[in-house]
Design a protein around this motif. Sequence first.
Motif, mmCIF file in Angstrom:
data_model
loop_
_atom_site.group_PDB
_atom_site.id
_atom_site.type_symbol
_atom_site.label_atom_id
_atom_site.label_comp_id
_atom_site.label_asym_id
_atom_site.label_seq_id
_atom_site.Cartn_x
_atom_site.Cartn_y
_atom_site.Cartn_z
ATOM 1 N N UNK A 72 28.695 40.412 42.953
ATOM 2 C CA UNK A 72 30.065 40.091 42.541
ATOM 3 C C UNK A 72 31.017 41.210 42.975
ATOM 4 N N UNK A 73 32.192 40.807 43.426
ATOM 5 C CA UNK A 73 33.185 41.795 43.862
ATOM 6 C C UNK A 73 33.512 42.739 42.718
ATOM 7 N N UNK A 74 33.377 42.206 41.510
ATOM 8 C CA UNK A 74 33.693 43.008 40.325
ATOM 9 C C UNK A 74 32.819 44.266 40.252
ATOM 10 N N UNK A 75 31.563 44.156 40.713
ATOM 11 C CA UNK A 75 30.677 45.325 40.692
ATOM 12 C C UNK A 75 31.268 46.440 41.555
ATOM 13 N N UNK A 76 31.805 46.053 42.710
ATOM 14 C CA UNK A 76 32.434 47.039 43.589
ATOM 15 C C UNK A 76 33.686 47.633 42.964
ATOM 16 N N UNK A 77 34.494 46.749 42.325
ATOM 17 C CA UNK A 77 35.736 47.217 41.680
ATOM 18 C C UNK A 77 35.410 48.238 40.594
ATOM 19 N N UNK A 78 34.382 47.908 39.802
ATOM 20 C CA UNK A 78 34.029 48.814 38.693
ATOM 21 C C UNK A 78 33.576 50.164 39.217
ATOM 22 N N UNK A 79 32.810 50.144 40.307
ATOM 23 C CA UNK A 79 32.346 51.408 40.890
ATOM 24 C C UNK A 79 33.538 52.259 41.335
ATOM 25 N N UNK A 80 34.528 51.595 41.968
ATOM 26 C CA UNK A 80 35.700 52.329 42.459
ATOM 27 C C UNK A 80 36.581 52.829 41.324
ATOM 28 N N UNK A 81 36.547 52.096 40.209
ATOM 29 C CA UNK A 81 37.324 52.566 39.063
ATOM 30 C C UNK A 81 36.601 53.720 38.381
ATOM 31 N N UNK A 82 35.325 53.883 38.675
ATOM 32 C CA UNK A 82 34.565 55.010 38.150
ATOM 33 C C UNK A 82 34.556 56.151 39.165
ATOM 34 N N UNK A 83 33.386 56.620 39.483
ATOM 35 C CA UNK A 83 33.239 57.817 40.309
ATOM 36 C C UNK A 83 33.169 57.548 41.808
ATOM 37 N N UNK A 84 32.918 56.291 42.164
ATOM 38 C CA UNK A 84 32.642 56.020 43.575
ATOM 39 C C UNK A 84 33.889 56.198 44.436
ATOM 40 N N UNK A 85 33.696 56.803 45.583
ATOM 41 C CA UNK A 85 34.789 56.986 46.539
ATOM 42 C C UNK A 85 34.843 55.794 47.494
ATOM 43 N N UNK A 86 33.691 55.170 47.679
ATOM 44 C CA UNK A 86 33.615 54.000 48.558
ATOM 45 C C UNK A 86 32.409 53.161 48.131
ATOM 46 N N UNK A 87 32.426 51.907 48.554
ATOM 47 C CA UNK A 87 31.290 51.022 48.293
ATOM 48 C C UNK A 87 30.774 50.547 49.642
ATOM 49 N N UNK A 88 29.492 50.761 49.882
ATOM 50 C CA UNK A 88 28.875 50.276 51.118
ATOM 51 C C UNK A 88 28.221 48.937 50.804
ATOM 52 N N UNK A 89 28.592 47.916 51.584
ATOM 53 C CA UNK A 89 28.081 46.564 51.324
ATOM 54 C C UNK A 89 26.994 46.248 52.348
ATOM 55 N N UNK A 90 25.859 45.806 51.856
ATOM 56 C CA UNK A 90 24.741 45.497 52.761
ATOM 57 C C UNK A 90 24.409 44.008 52.731
ATOM 58 N N UNK A 91 24.010 43.501 53.870
ATOM 59 C CA UNK A 91 23.507 42.133 53.957
ATOM 60 C C UNK A 91 22.130 42.216 54.598
ATOM 61 N N UNK A 92 21.119 41.744 53.879
ATOM 62 C CA UNK A 92 19.732 41.860 54.343
ATOM 63 C C UNK A 92 19.430 43.307 54.750
ATOM 64 N N UNK A 93 19.971 44.219 53.963
ATOM 65 C CA UNK A 93 19.674 45.630 54.187
ATOM 66 C C UNK A 93 20.623 46.316 55.155
ATOM 67 N N UNK A 94 21.289 45.532 56.009
ATOM 68 C CA UNK A 94 22.153 46.160 57.015
ATOM 69 C C UNK A 94 23.550 46.394 56.460
ATOM 70 N N UNK A 95 24.147 47.558 56.764
ATOM 71 C CA UNK A 95 25.519 47.807 56.312
ATOM 72 C C UNK A 95 26.484 46.863 57.040
ATOM 73 N N UNK A 96 27.196 46.032 56.283
ATOM 74 C CA UNK A 96 28.104 45.052 56.913
ATOM 75 C C UNK A 96 29.556 45.239 56.486
ATOM 76 N N UNK A 97 29.783 46.093 55.486
ATOM 77 C CA UNK A 97 31.166 46.242 55.043
ATOM 78 C C UNK A 97 31.354 47.446 54.151
ATOM 79 N N UNK A 98 32.625 47.784 53.962
ATOM 80 C CA UNK A 98 32.988 48.880 53.073
ATOM 81 C C UNK A 98 34.123 48.388 52.176
ATOM 82 N N UNK A 99 34.071 48.791 50.919
ATOM 83 C CA UNK A 99 35.211 48.517 50.027
ATOM 84 C C UNK A 99 35.720 49.861 49.523
ATOM 85 N N UNK A 100 37.015 50.079 49.683
ATOM 86 C CA UNK A 100 37.625 51.310 49.156
ATOM 87 C C UNK A 100 38.825 50.934 48.298
#
Length: 302
Positions: A72-100
Amino acid sequence: MRAKDVMTSHPILVSAAEQDRAALRRLMEDADIHHLPIVEDGHLLGVWVATGDGRVVMLGRDRVEEISSDASADAGMRALMGDAEAVLVRDAGLPVGVITRSDVLGIVRTALGRGIGRRHPRPTVIRIAGPSGAGKTTLIMRSLAHLGQFDAVVVQANLGPDDAEDGGPAGATGVREVVEPSAHWRSGLERVVSRLADAELILVEDRDGELDLAHGIGEDVQVAVVSAADAGSLSALQLSDAQAAVLTAADGLEPEEVARIVAAVEQRCPGLAVFVVASVQDDAGLDPWVRWLSMQVLRRHG
Ligand SMILES: Nc1nc2c(ncn2[C@@H]2O[C@H](COP(=O)(O)OP(=O)(O)OP(=O)(O)O)[C@@H](O)[C@H]2O)c(=O)[nH]1
Ligand SMILES: [Mg+2]
């Protein structure tokens, strides 16, 4: 919404060997980004961040959240509202996106553009009821011309579903109009209002029929629209839960006759705001009505 719906795809990643900060900064400037995840053999090691003061700093992998593209996108949002500087998104293990935070702000900007997230609690809902041909539509259209400061929507409960495709007459003025016959009923009104939660003012033209404003259906304000010539027969019971009455077509009566009718209605219904309009060029009656209507919206805004 999933992470893949909000991420920036095709992220630029760098290997651990790339340590030249000037080159990293140029890369970020060229790509108009502020984060470069460091990935080696598929493993996340950390992230380079371009700070506001012109530096390029390396943060450890504890400052990057990793989630799957189907999370869920919400998981990424929560991470960014906490300590995370960026979110690395993986598909089948491969990095496919970043959320900042830039992506989050982009989402917020889009939402604001659509009126989502307004702090006013909900739209002011004004139900306008009256007999067939009383002048409801005419009054709504004329009023809208003076209510440009509000994000207004007209809900037409007085047109059939067949009219829904064209929208009603207010559509022609550029004001949003929704044809919704079910808004004559409590549940229908509730549904349409919740769909229009971003509006400030909702004017509902109620279905014709015997005027009964003794019981509300969940609106904020009820207004009776009756031709001045017919207003003499209004009963206090019919208007017992109405806040205002607009007597229309006053141009068809002598001013003394209108004054007599208004006095009679005011006496019968103490506390009711009574307005008189005539859809003619020099109608002075519209102004006080529009001012009163604006007040109904403004006082709910707090
Ligand atoms: N002379 C005069 N005619 C008016 C006035 N207001 C409305 N009318 C006319 O009365 C007719 C009916 O007006 P509408 O605004 O359509 O009335 P309504 O209550 O919406 O009618 P329905 O939706 O059909 O029930 C139209 O021909 C209007 O032009 C007024 O103040 N003076
Ligand atoms: Mg009408």
